[in-house]
Scaffold this motif. Structure first.
Motif, PDB file in Angstrom:
ATOM      1  N   GLN A  91       0.646  -1.082  -0.002  1.00  0.00           N
ATOM      2  CA  GLN A  91       0.071   0.044   0.082  1.00  0.00           C
ATOM      3  C   GLN A  91       0.855   1.086   0.069  1.00  0.00           C
ATOM      4  O   GLN A  91       1.722   1.543   0.682  1.00  0.00           O
ATOM      5  CB  GLN A  91      -0.895   0.036   1.297  1.00  0.00           C
ATOM      6  N   ASN A  92       0.608   2.105  -0.732  1.00  0.00           N
ATOM      7  CA  ASN A  92       1.411   3.502  -1.094  1.00  0.00           C
ATOM      8  C   ASN A  92       1.071   4.314   0.275  1.00  0.00           C
ATOM      9  O   ASN A  92       0.276   5.387  -0.096  1.00  0.00           O
ATOM     10  CB  ASN A  92       1.029   3.933  -2.357  1.00  0.00           C
ATOM     11  N   GLU A  93       1.700   3.939   1.367  1.00  0.00           N
ATOM     12  CA  GLU A  93       1.121   4.680   2.671  1.00  0.00           C
ATOM     13  C   GLU A  93       1.607   6.117   2.513  1.00  0.00           C
ATOM     14  O   GLU A  93       2.752   6.751   2.065  1.00  0.00           O
ATOM     15  CB  GLU A  93       1.647   3.976   3.686  1.00  0.00           C
ATOM     16  N   ASN A  94       0.980   7.175   3.347  1.00  0.00           N
ATOM     17  CA  ASN A  94       1.111   8.374   3.495  1.00  0.00           C
ATOM     18  C   ASN A  94       2.042   8.526   4.614  1.00  0.00           C
ATOM     19  O   ASN A  94       1.655   8.751   5.904  1.00  0.00           O
ATOM     20  CB  ASN A  94       0.043   9.444   3.427  1.00  0.00           C
ATOM     21  N   ARG A 114      10.076   4.491   4.216  1.00  0.00           N
ATOM     22  CA  ARG A 114       9.965   4.914   2.972  1.00  0.00           C
ATOM     23  C   ARG A 114      11.086   4.189   2.122  1.00  0.00           C
ATOM     24  O   ARG A 114      11.292   3.778   1.224  1.00  0.00           O
ATOM     25  CB  ARG A 114       9.911   6.223   2.881  1.00  0.00           C
ATOM     26  N   LYS A 133       1.776  -0.775  -6.295  1.00  0.00           N
ATOM     27  CA  LYS A 133       1.413   0.020  -5.131  1.00  0.00           C
ATOM     28  C   LYS A 133      -0.054   0.173  -5.049  1.00  0.00           C
ATOM     29  O   LYS A 133      -0.817   0.766  -6.217  1.00  0.00           O
ATOM     30  CB  LYS A 133       2.269   1.362  -5.165  1.00  0.00           C
ATOM     31  N   ARG A 136      -3.241   4.739  -1.377  1.00  0.00           N
ATOM     32  CA  ARG A 136      -3.235   4.639  -0.118  1.00  0.00           C
ATOM     33  C   ARG A 136      -4.640   4.916   0.515  1.00  0.00           C
ATOM     34  O   ARG A 136      -4.960   4.870   1.958  1.00  0.00           O
ATOM     35  CB  ARG A 136      -2.349   6.098   0.301  1.00  0.00           C
ATOM     36  N   ASN A 137      -5.710   5.239  -0.343  1.00  0.00           N
ATOM     37  CA  ASN A 137      -7.153   5.514   0.321  1.00  0.00           C
ATOM     38  C   ASN A 137      -7.766   4.196   0.189  1.00  0.00           C
ATOM     39  O   ASN A 137      -8.956   4.124   0.654  1.00  0.00           O
ATOM     40  CB  ASN A 137      -7.894   6.581  -0.561  1.00  0.00           C
TER      41      ASN A 137
END
Length: 197
Positions: A91-94, A114, A133, A136-137
């Motif tokens: 997951q393209n986490e924030n 990261r 990826k 993120r949502n």
């Protein structure tokens, strides 16, 4: 056999894989203690003095040790994942938002997830392992990986302490991180148009 894996990047653990394997955070206690020690010494000494310069030198030594130790660990862990996988979804986490959370910021700065994600991505690319990826949502922690329904009762920063939960729609009991990583894998496979394991 090579596996398809989803990876949930975390704070208390560096990562949890959809096959239930956990990658713990590296113990950097000795290095951080020394860095703090020499930072304090520098703050109490005159810049440019012999004692200040010695404290700065030792600060740099321990900071370099921390970076090298972390990079070595991440190289080994990412190599292990890539060597045993044919498909990797993350997951393209924030991460930037995590740093603004006072409960997570120190862990994030220390463990630098990261960097782990970036190493994993370029090693997948080098080894022709499909890497994707997930946006993120995507609510990976809230979806039941058994029935597919969403449990909104475990969302929000204040619910991070909930590590296990029972699905209110089916009999499934979940480890929060393993469930999230399975959902990340399934969503990643959907995005590339293939089916699960």
């Amino acid at each position: 056999p090579l596996q398809q894996v989803g990876i949930d990047i975390g704070c208390s653990k560096l990562a949890v894989l959809s096959n239930t394997q956990e990658i713990p955070n590296l113990d950097l206690t000795q290095e951080t203690d020394k860095i703090i020690q020499y930072q304090k010494q520098m703050s109490h000494r005159t810049p440019g003095s012999v004692r200040y310069n010695e404290a700065q030198r030792l600060f740099n030594v321990w900071f370099t040790k921390l970076i090298n130790k972390r990079n070595d660990y991440y190289d080994k862990m990412t190599c292990y994942i890539v060597k045993n996988s044919c498909f990797v979804a993350v997951q393209n986490e924030n991460i930037i938002a995590w740093k603004h959370n006072k409960h997570l910021s120190h862990s994030i700065q220390l463990n630098a997830p990261r960097i782990f994600m970036d190493k994993l991505e370029y090693k997948c690319d080098w080894n022709d392992v499909k890497f994707i990826k997930v946006p993120r949502n995507f609510p990976s922690t809230q979806i039941c990986s058994s029935c597919g329904k969403r449990n909104r009762n475990i969302s929000g920063w204040d619910k991070l302490g909930i590590r296990e939960w029972d699905c209110p729609f089916c009999p499934a009991h979940h480890d929060r991180d393993v469930n999230a990583s399975i959902n990340i894998l399934n969503r990643g496979l959907e995005l590339v148009g293939t089916t699960g394991q």
